[in-house]
Design an enzyme around this catalytic site. Structure first.
Site, mmCIF file in Angstrom:
data_model
loop_
_atom_site.group_PDB
_atom_site.id
_atom_site.type_symbol
_atom_site.label_atom_id
_atom_site.label_comp_id
_atom_site.label_asym_id
_atom_site.label_seq_id
_atom_site.Cartn_x
_atom_site.Cartn_y
_atom_site.Cartn_z
ATOM 1 N N GLN A 75 -3.816 3.741 -1.703
ATOM 2 C CA GLN A 75 -4.521 2.887 -2.676
ATOM 3 C C GLN A 75 -4.182 3.278 -4.118
ATOM 4 O O GLN A 75 -4.949 3.010 -5.042
ATOM 5 C CB GLN A 75 -6.034 2.935 -2.441
ATOM 6 C CG GLN A 75 -6.513 2.055 -1.299
ATOM 7 C CD GLN A 75 -6.202 0.574 -1.506
ATOM 8 O OE1 GLN A 75 -6.100 0.078 -2.621
ATOM 9 N NE2 GLN A 75 -6.023 -0.149 -0.417
ATOM 10 N N SER A 76 -3.034 3.887 -4.330
ATOM 11 C CA SER A 76 -2.663 4.351 -5.670
ATOM 12 C C SER A 76 -2.551 3.206 -6.677
ATOM 13 O O SER A 76 -1.803 2.242 -6.465
ATOM 14 C CB SER A 76 -1.324 5.089 -5.583
ATOM 15 O OG SER A 76 -0.748 5.219 -6.862
ATOM 16 N N ASN A 77 -3.290 3.358 -7.778
ATOM 17 C CA ASN A 77 -3.173 2.397 -8.879
ATOM 18 C C ASN A 77 -1.857 2.591 -9.620
ATOM 19 O O ASN A 77 -1.284 1.651 -10.146
ATOM 20 C CB ASN A 77 -4.323 2.597 -9.873
ATOM 21 C CG ASN A 77 -5.663 2.443 -9.196
ATOM 22 O OD1 ASN A 77 -5.962 1.382 -8.666
ATOM 23 N ND2 ASN A 77 -6.459 3.501 -9.187
#
Ligand SMILES: *Cc1c(COP(=O)(O)O)cnc(C)c1O
Length: 340
Positions: A75-77
């Site tokens: 879920q890395s921005n």
């Protein structure tokens, strides 16, 4: 500091707004609370990584790169914003992603593919992979880089979170922008508060505040690792970045303010305090935080305000670093707290 000397591309809407949180300030009866809306940087739902990417993509283009490789949690921005920036400048993007709390194909993971990035999903977390004799994240990246080079490509590696000296320029720039806004609005800032993970954001804020001789304190809020691990890394990145750009600043561990009391059970794992903080800002000001970074950092700031940590005569500025696309994979955790 002359930021125009360094290679840079335009990715963000700037200056991002600096807004007064009137309802929250009244509610907490502490110092004036402002929010710097770096969730509104614009590129593919915005966030702090886009500021770093202006300089990192600038450097990649200077090096004539045609593929960007980066890494992070699923879920890395950072990975989402890197995918958007790479595609905008005609480069391929490969993301090496390790699993985290949410397994859902939604939020940033979905956006990575929508933006055209190629995902290399690791099966387990880094340590487990090392123990099991499979490839770690670092080895996977090294292999990919080598493979691309044999195919005649020119890959450019952006580290996790974009946190190196070049990426840190983005938050030196943010701090200079914030100080100019505060001067114009007649605000005296005592402290800036932000979620701190891979460290580039806090490093840039510390250096920016010192380059400008502003006296503003930077408070980093932990979201994954303890202070004993992070403070030495922050100190090193501050010193490296100062040396790299010849800023003449030097740091010891005692100069770094990093609070690890609000992580909860671990990176990406929702905590009750985080949920209450996200709910509080949503209902007082109509502003949405994220569950992994800004929600936990905001919970920490609210608690410190309640405990009288900040000087009430000066403003506290929360840097909203973005991350809101990840909120949607957390809706189940919020449900029982918001249905009233
Ligand atoms: C990456 C990230 C941070 C932390 O920034 P670092 O430079 O990695 O310390 C904070 N908030 C959000 C929403 C992020 O995506």
């Amino acid at each position: 500091m002359q930021l125009s000397k360094y290679p840079r591309v335009k990715l963000i809407h700037s200056p991002t707004p600096l807004e007064y949180l009137e309802n929250l300030t009244q509610h907490l009866d502490g110092p004036d609370i402002y929010i710097k809306r770096d969730d509104c940087t614009g590129l593919a739902f915005g966030g702090n990584k886009s500021r770093k990417l202006e300089f990192l993509i600038g450097d990649a283009l200077k090096n004539k790169a045609d593929v960007i490789i980066t890494a992070g949690a699923v879920q890395s921005n950072h990975c989402r914003q890197t995918a958007a920036a790479a595609t905008k400048f005609g480069m391929e993007c490969i993301i090496v992603a390790k699993p985290s709390w949410s397994k859902e194909y939604n939020g940033n993971l979905f956006l990575d593919e929508l933006l055209g990035a190629k995902l290399v999903l690791l099966e387990e977390d880094n340590e487990a992979l090392d123990q099991g004799g499979k490839l770690s994240m670092e080895e996977t990246i090294e292999n990919l880089m080598a493979d691309l080079k044999t195919k005649g490509k020119n890959p450019y590696y952006i580290p996790v979170g974009g946190s190196n000296s070049i990426g840190s320029l983005g938050y030196i720039s943010m701090t200079m922008e914030l100080i100019a806004q505060a001067n114009e609005m007649g605000i005296e800032i005592g402290s800036m508060v932000a979620a701190s993970g891979s460290g580039g954001t806090q490093t840039g804020m510390i250096l920016g505040a010192d380059v400008e001789k502003s006296g503003i304190q930077t408070v980093g809020m932990a979201i994954s690792s303890d202070a004993t691990i992070v403070i030495p890394k922050l100190k090193d990145l501050c010193n490296q970045t100062s040396d790299y750009y010849e800023l003449g600043l030097s740091y010891e561990e005692k100069d770094i303010i990093f609070n690890d009391n609000y992580i909860g059970e671990g990176y990406g794992i929702p905590s009750e305090e985080m949920i209450e903080a996200v709910k509080l800002l949503a209902r007082k000001e109509g502003i949405i935080l994220d569950p992994v970074y800004s929600g936990k950092a905001f919970a920490g700031m609210v608690d410190l305000i309640k405990k009288g940590y900040f000087d009430k005569s000066k403003a506290v500025v929360f840097i909203h670093t973005g991350g809101t696309p990840a909120l949607f994979v957390y809706s189940d955790s919020f449900r029982e707290y918001i249905q009233n």
